[in-house]
Enzyme design. Sequence first.
Site, PDB file in Angstrom:
ATOM      1  N   SER B  76       0.835  -1.198   0.000  1.00  0.00           N
ATOM      2  CA  SER B  76       0.000   0.000   0.000  1.00  0.00           C
ATOM      3  C   SER B  76       0.878   1.259   0.000  1.00  0.00           C
ATOM      4  O   SER B  76       1.696   1.427  -0.915  1.00  0.00           O
ATOM      5  CB  SER B  76      -0.942  -0.073   1.204  1.00  0.00           C
ATOM      6  OG  SER B  76      -2.022   0.804   1.060  1.00  0.00           O
ATOM      7  N   TYR B  77       0.766   2.098   0.999  1.00  0.00           N
ATOM      8  CA  TYR B  77       1.652   3.269   1.129  1.00  0.00           C
ATOM      9  C   TYR B  77       3.122   2.861   1.094  1.00  0.00           C
ATOM     10  O   TYR B  77       3.980   3.614   0.607  1.00  0.00           O
ATOM     11  CB  TYR B  77       1.318   3.990   2.434  1.00  0.00           C
ATOM     12  CG  TYR B  77       2.412   4.836   3.013  1.00  0.00           C
ATOM     13  CD1 TYR B  77       2.804   6.033   2.410  1.00  0.00           C
ATOM     14  CD2 TYR B  77       3.068   4.440   4.195  1.00  0.00           C
ATOM     15  CE1 TYR B  77       3.816   6.818   2.976  1.00  0.00           C
ATOM     16  CE2 TYR B  77       4.061   5.211   4.761  1.00  0.00           C
ATOM     17  CZ  TYR B  77       4.444   6.400   4.144  1.00  0.00           C
ATOM     18  OH  TYR B  77       5.441   7.168   4.690  1.00  0.00           O
TER      19      TYR B  77
END
Lengths: 242, 242, 242
Positions: B76-77
């Site tokens: 994700s991030y």
Amino acid sequence: MADTYVLVHGAWHTGAELEPVARELRAAGHTVWCPTLAGNRPGDDRARTGLADSVASLVEFVEGQQLTQVRLVGHSYGGMVISGAAARLLPRLARLVYVNAFVPLPGECLNDMVPPHYKALFDAVAAGNGNAVMLPFEIWREAFINDADLELAQTAYAKLNQHPYRTFTEPIELEQPVAALAVGKSYLNCVLDIAMPASMPWHPRLSERLGLFRYIECAGSHEAWFTQPVALARAIIEAGRD
Amino acid sequence: MADTYVLVHGAWHTGAELEPVARELRAAGHTVWCPTLAGNRPGDDRARTGLADSVASLVEFVEGQQLTQVRLVGHSYGGMVISGAAARLLPRLARLVYVNAFVPLPGECLNDMVPPHYKALFDAVAAGNGNAVMLPFEIWREAFINDADLELAQTAYAKLNQHPYRTFTEPIELEQPVAALAVGKSYLNCVLDIAMPASMPWHPRLSERLGLFRYIECAGSHEAWFTQPVALARAIIEAGRD
Amino acid sequence: MADTYVLVHGAWHTGAELEPVARELRAAGHTVWCPTLAGNRPGDDRARTGLADSVASLVEFVEGQQLTQVRLVGHSYGGMVISGAAARLLPRLARLVYVNAFVPLPGECLNDMVPPHYKALFDAVAAGNGNAVMLPFEIWREAFINDADLELAQTAYAKLNQHPYRTFTEPIELEQPVAALAVGKSYLNCVLDIAMPASMPWHPRLSERLGLFRYIECAGSHEAWFTQPVALARAIIEAGRD
């Protein structure tokens, strides 16, 4: 946790065809009802029964049984019916679950969400059949129950009943979009389902109409009720739980 | 073959939440590190920590441990962070693995890749929260950890930490697209992940930014680290091996 | 039910590479043939063999063996060949099965259905290689056999043969679209297949050219013949049965 499920069948089906999945849910400790909607019962008037009649029959059933904390599960056409019933049943609902089901916007009818070639086919069939429709076996076998062997495709087909076409053509009465209802929503997608063409898919075209929703997948075709009852029951639990 | 993995967590997480997957990888004979990035450690300044700080902390970790032949896995991030660190760590890298992760183009920030409703939500939350953001539980439960039961959704949510919003709004410093880096790239897609809407999906929208890449799928939602650690570890091996 | 299958290999392959799947089908009671097409046999003229030659060799094989009630299964480039042979073999066919295969419209060549970067690559390779093409190992490993470990990727690659490029550039001769042929059609999609980019996918871009078709999925990459022979055989049965 013992939850209460009401499974709402699709077009051409009755509640009886959902029993194999219901049995699995009951084995997991849940209470399950599989009512047959107005229009699909023996003796129902296939020429005149419309969507509002079918919706009313579901509301009547849930109220009549005095069910609460209901997880209302609609398959295919059943998505029209649970959508129409949801606002009236709201205090009795724990969650809405759509299983490869139609999610109408206010004023839409089912036919507004199907590809033109289905509508043309249904129009032609209904015209010569007292405004009732049946699915040709060839389409059923290849595009609805594509994961069955021929014998299961045939025995399942033999259980279908003529469907009142007015339920496909009558616009739904909704005061607001389903997304606006204050109840949890899930969309369960059987990954082999090609009853809708890929250019007009169940998910995400219709699922995203639910606003914030939980997405769950399951093996099987549009007719996983026949071909994958164990997997479908497990997926319904994943979709239906809090 | 004993490989070296560095697992880089997403927003709101620390390395500790990746340990169940790390354990599976270690059981398969691999060496695994799960550093916590600057901005997500206890006491880090959530108001001021930015993407460059987070990237620097990862570079520092890998260099400090003198790791080589690293399979750098970003979730994700974490995809922002491994992308920012990759060029500086290139001689130490064996492969980049993105797990439902952001793949930025030069000059993009994370918010450039999320739908407008997330950005609006985060802006509002950050404004009243010292420029830190948290995900509302309702979104977490339905769209991030949709395959968990309620109890796991709650216990996992309790482990999250406030995330420094500057890491979402600060553009990444890249001299060239990640696709141009001379290292193998893989994209691992958890098939139930609806953290991004289907109109702005992880794959192929972001995966194809890798140029030639290896595609691997896994069961589970965006938070398969909690819900599917065994399957995710196996998929990381398929994505990370030579 | 004992059915007759003819498995038609893709570019760079011969029938021998399909034998692990054929063995599984035979173990399930079926009769299976894996002919090697003209152009891919030892000693075949890679500079001059074209699509019509390859199609003719398949027709000749099926007629020569006097096969009837054939389930004709084409993989990848093999989809061109079964499409070209289908009309001539129609009385002998029970079903057409496309496995991540090309489905040409009348007058198309294979290169009309691949992304520009593949065509550019093949043009360049063929120009310096006597009009034969080979796939670079890096593309094979990441985008064709992405689910293999390195050793299997290498041993499988070592079995490939130079492919006659004229079979990619020569338009197919079809009197009518495959969809119009009076025989059942199935499309089997291996879900990890990224040999085609997501913007030009096998399914539904090419599958929907079949008109009414049965959709089946299978685990594995474009080269599931090597990586998932048991699952692929089972899926071929689901796709190929009546």
